[in-house]
Design an enzyme around this catalytic site. Structure first.
Site, mmCIF file in Angstrom:
data_model
loop_
_atom_site.group_PDB
_atom_site.id
_atom_site.type_symbol
_atom_site.label_atom_id
_atom_site.label_comp_id
_atom_site.label_asym_id
_atom_site.label_seq_id
_atom_site.Cartn_x
_atom_site.Cartn_y
_atom_site.Cartn_z
ATOM 1 N N LYS A 102 0.855 -1.181 0.000
ATOM 2 C CA LYS A 102 0.000 0.000 0.000
ATOM 3 C C LYS A 102 0.887 1.224 0.000
ATOM 4 O O LYS A 102 1.838 1.304 0.782
ATOM 5 C CB LYS A 102 -0.865 -0.018 1.280
ATOM 6 C CG LYS A 102 -1.795 1.142 1.423
ATOM 7 C CD LYS A 102 -3.200 0.774 1.018
ATOM 8 C CE LYS A 102 -4.046 1.968 0.646
ATOM 9 N NZ LYS A 102 -3.837 2.508 -0.702
ATOM 10 N N GLN B 1 7.404 3.695 3.766
ATOM 11 C CA GLN B 1 5.989 3.309 3.840
ATOM 12 C C GLN B 1 5.806 2.016 4.647
ATOM 13 O O GLN B 1 4.778 1.833 5.302
ATOM 14 C CB GLN B 1 5.459 3.123 2.410
ATOM 15 C CG GLN B 1 3.956 3.147 2.288
ATOM 16 C CD GLN B 1 3.376 4.544 2.227
ATOM 17 O OE1 GLN B 1 3.893 5.393 1.523
ATOM 18 N NE2 GLN B 1 2.333 4.786 2.979
ATOM 19 N N LYS C 164 5.663 3.168 8.259
ATOM 20 C CA LYS C 164 4.500 4.029 8.475
ATOM 21 C C LYS C 164 3.225 3.189 8.505
ATOM 22 O O LYS C 164 2.381 3.333 9.378
ATOM 23 C CB LYS C 164 4.413 5.072 7.350
ATOM 24 C CG LYS C 164 3.244 6.010 7.517
ATOM 25 C CD LYS C 164 2.993 6.814 6.278
ATOM 26 C CE LYS C 164 4.205 7.675 5.979
ATOM 27 N NZ LYS C 164 3.965 8.535 4.816
ATOM 28 N N LYS D 145 5.255 1.819 -3.190
ATOM 29 C CA LYS D 145 5.125 3.191 -3.699
ATOM 30 C C LYS D 145 5.316 3.143 -5.204
ATOM 31 O O LYS D 145 5.961 2.233 -5.727
ATOM 32 C CB LYS D 145 6.201 4.084 -3.075
ATOM 33 C CG LYS D 145 5.957 5.568 -3.241
ATOM 34 C CD LYS D 145 5.027 6.132 -2.186
ATOM 35 C CE LYS D 145 4.675 7.572 -2.447
ATOM 36 N NZ LYS D 145 3.874 8.169 -1.373
ATOM 37 N N GLY E 85 -3.209 8.113 -3.957
ATOM 38 C CA GLY E 85 -2.674 9.384 -4.451
ATOM 39 C C GLY E 85 -1.373 9.768 -3.766
ATOM 40 O O GLY E 85 -0.971 9.174 -2.772
ATOM 41 N N ASP E 86 -0.716 10.739 -4.327
ATOM 42 C CA ASP E 86 0.461 11.373 -3.711
ATOM 43 C C ASP E 86 0.647 12.680 -4.492
ATOM 44 O O ASP E 86 -0.284 13.111 -5.195
ATOM 45 C CB ASP E 86 1.705 10.472 -3.810
ATOM 46 C CG ASP E 86 2.892 11.023 -3.012
ATOM 47 O OD1 ASP E 86 2.765 11.177 -1.801
ATOM 48 O OD2 ASP E 86 3.949 11.326 -3.603
ATOM 49 N N THR F 251 -4.720 13.295 5.820
ATOM 50 C CA THR F 251 -3.303 13.463 6.184
ATOM 51 C C THR F 251 -3.123 14.745 6.989
ATOM 52 O O THR F 251 -2.457 14.754 8.031
ATOM 53 C CB THR F 251 -2.420 13.459 4.924
ATOM 54 O OG1 THR F 251 -2.730 12.298 4.162
ATOM 55 C CG2 THR F 251 -0.956 13.449 5.284
ATOM 56 N N ASN G 52 -2.647 19.242 -0.856
ATOM 57 C CA ASN G 52 -3.641 18.508 -0.062
ATOM 58 C C ASN G 52 -3.286 18.483 1.425
ATOM 59 O O ASN G 52 -4.129 18.797 2.282
ATOM 60 C CB ASN G 52 -3.758 17.081 -0.619
ATOM 61 C CG ASN G 52 -4.662 16.225 0.210
ATOM 62 O OD1 ASN G 52 -4.208 15.438 1.036
ATOM 63 N ND2 ASN G 52 -5.967 16.386 0.044
ATOM 64 N N SER H 141 -6.854 5.469 4.070
ATOM 65 C CA SER H 141 -6.910 4.619 2.880
ATOM 66 C C SER H 141 -7.228 3.186 3.273
ATOM 67 O O SER H 141 -8.001 2.492 2.601
ATOM 68 C CB SER H 141 -5.565 4.626 2.148
ATOM 69 O OG SER H 141 -5.444 5.777 1.369
#
Ligand code: NDP
Length: 444
Positions: free
Chosen positions: A90, A111, A114, A126, A165-166, A209, A240, A376
């Site tokens: 993810k 990630q 995290k 990623k 998204g990123d 976030t 964002n 997410s």
């Protein structure tokens, strides 16, 4: 030589051309020394560090698409599936000209920890492309996204790998990619998160976030017997993460006086007008000059400079390596109490060290911006259940997750004798769970 140093040497040799990845691995392994030293024989025998620093696989592919002039353009696409010990891969998809394999690997590596910290069952990955969405028409964006997904769809799935998204990938891009996945695979499943609300998206994902960053910051202050009420905050970025961090910080009584984009920054001593900022950035997709032109109290400056402004709390929410040693010195000189990272790795290693040595409470992005990926994962749960939860329900779960993350990292730091070192605490808490799962699953 210690096991950590041995592995760092090998990782440096193997990835010499990937400075961001090396920076991330060095930061993580350095801060894990107390745990690794305590379990050195077990970890060495099982090659835990060698395995955790080598992605399960790295996929690179050509993304051809046709621009509005009929010209064929070619970009490079990436998906790094780093570690799925605790759940499906993810992590977001970054669309930015600076994207290369090293950057995607650094983000995928971070990630893992995290995602583990969120307390939810998600592994680390990623992806992205060096495609620049800026200035492209909607049709060009769709052409790119469809081509990108035509290849990516072979490697992802609701129980395999769930991108999100990123930078550069928002609701519009996720929509185009989801449509293409559905067309090719013939399946309506929760393969992407950050989807629109009419087709499986979760309420609060947009805000998650930024809101999560502030929920964690609030808990940090509470833990030190203080609150956000009346505090002055500097935020960088105006995307964002920045927008919703500003919104929630102001709801909780803080005054946010700055924001920035890649060309300039704004100082607004009256406090950023978040509705105006949303209009400029989310609706008009314009520069911050537009904000300043519509806000008499705001001063616009070219270049970078957010961290010069006196504040109690600094929230870097733009991109990696945007808070440098000199900025850290300025923040300390101005009496800054806390730095919490909304972006991924915005603070350089030397700046982080300086802040920590000078008593600034510093919470790294791995913990502080985990609210996005946590929500997410809540979107994945809703998709699996084929249900949608209310805004209040998701928001309450998000807040609970961020409060839990704060206490988990605080406790982990205390357990290993580094109380107050929230960077080490986050790495330790995230790492312990992943390693436990890796050991249980044998050599794989
Ligand atoms: P956006 O694309 O929405 O916004 C990025 C912001 O940063 C924009 O204001 C952009 O300015 C600015 N920016 C980008 N590159 C630079 C640069 N080189 N110098 C100065 N400013 C720059 O991205 P997000 O807000 O989604 O992401 C921001 C950070 O947060 C990233 O590090 C991302 O990985 C991280 N993150 C995001 C999550 C999410 O849910 N969105 C989750 C966890 C982490 P401009 O408009 O000019 O490009």
């Amino acid at each position: 030589m210690s096991y950590v140093d041995e592995v760092l040497e090998v990782v440096q040799k193997k990835n010499a051309d990937q400075p961001e990845f090396l920076q991330a691995v060095t930061e993580v392994l350095d801060s894990l020394r107390p745990v690794i030293d305590a379990n050195e024989d077990l970890y060495r025998k099982n090659a835990i560090l060698e395995r955790i620093t080598e992605p399960d696989r790295q996929i690179m592919f050509r993304v051809p698409w046709v621009d509005d002039n009929g010209q064929v353009q070619v970009n490079r696409g990436f998906r790094v599936q780093f570690n799925n010990a605790i759940g499906p891969y993810k992590g977001g998809l970054r669309l930015h000209p600076s994207v290369n394999l090293g950057i995607i690997k650094f983000l995928g590596f971070e990630q893992i920890f995290k995602n583990s910290l969120t307390t939810l069952p998600i592994g680390g990955g990623k992806g992205g492309s060096d495609f620049d969405p800026k200035g492209k028409s909607d049709r060009e964006i769709m052409a790119f996204c469809q081509s990108f997904m035509t290849e990516l769809c072979k490697y992802i799935g609701a129980d395999v790998d769930v991108p999100a998204g990123d930078i550069g990938t928002g609701a519009r891009e996720i929509g185009f990619m989801f449509g293409q996945y559905k067309r090719i695979r013939g399946m309506f499943e929760g393969v992407l998160t950050g989807k629109g609300l009419t087709y499986g998206g979760s309420l609060v994902r947009t805000q998650a976030t930024g809101y999560g960053l502030i929920y964690l910051t609030e808990e940090l202050f509470k833990n030190h017997g203080q609150s956000l009420d009346g505090k002055v905050a500097c935020v960088s970025g105006s995307g964002n993460v920045a927008i919703y961090a500003i919104e929630k910080a102001q709801q909780l009584g803080a005054k946010v006086v700055t924001c920035s984009d890649s060309t300039g920054w704004v100082y607004d001593p009256e406090g950023i007008d978040v509705e105006l900022l949303k209009d400029v950035k989310e609706v008009k997709r314009a520069r911050l000059t537009e904000y300043a032109a519509n806000r008499p109290s705001a001063q616009y400056h070219e270049g970078r400079g957010v961290w010069q402004i006196k504040c109690d709390i600094a929230l870097p929410c733009a991109t990696q390596n945007e808070l440098l040693l000199d900025d850290a010195k300025q923040l300390v000189a101005n009496g800054c109490i806390a730095v919490c990272e909304g972006a991924n790795m915005p603070t350089t290693l030397d700046a982080t060290k300086y802040l920590q040595e000078n008593g600034v409470w510093f919470v790294g992005g791995k913990a502080a911006n985990a609210g996005g990926v946590a929500t997410s994962a809540l979107e994945m749960s809703q998709n699996s259940e084929r249900l949608s939860w209310s805004f209040e329900e998701v928001d309450a779960k998000l807040k609970n997750i961020m409060v839990t993350i704060f206490h988990n990292i605080d406790d982990a730091a205390k357990r290993y004798g580094v109380e107050g070192d929230y960077v080490a605490g986050a790495n330790i808490a995230g790492f312990e769970k992943v390693v436990d799962a890796m050991l249980a699953q044998g050599v794989c």
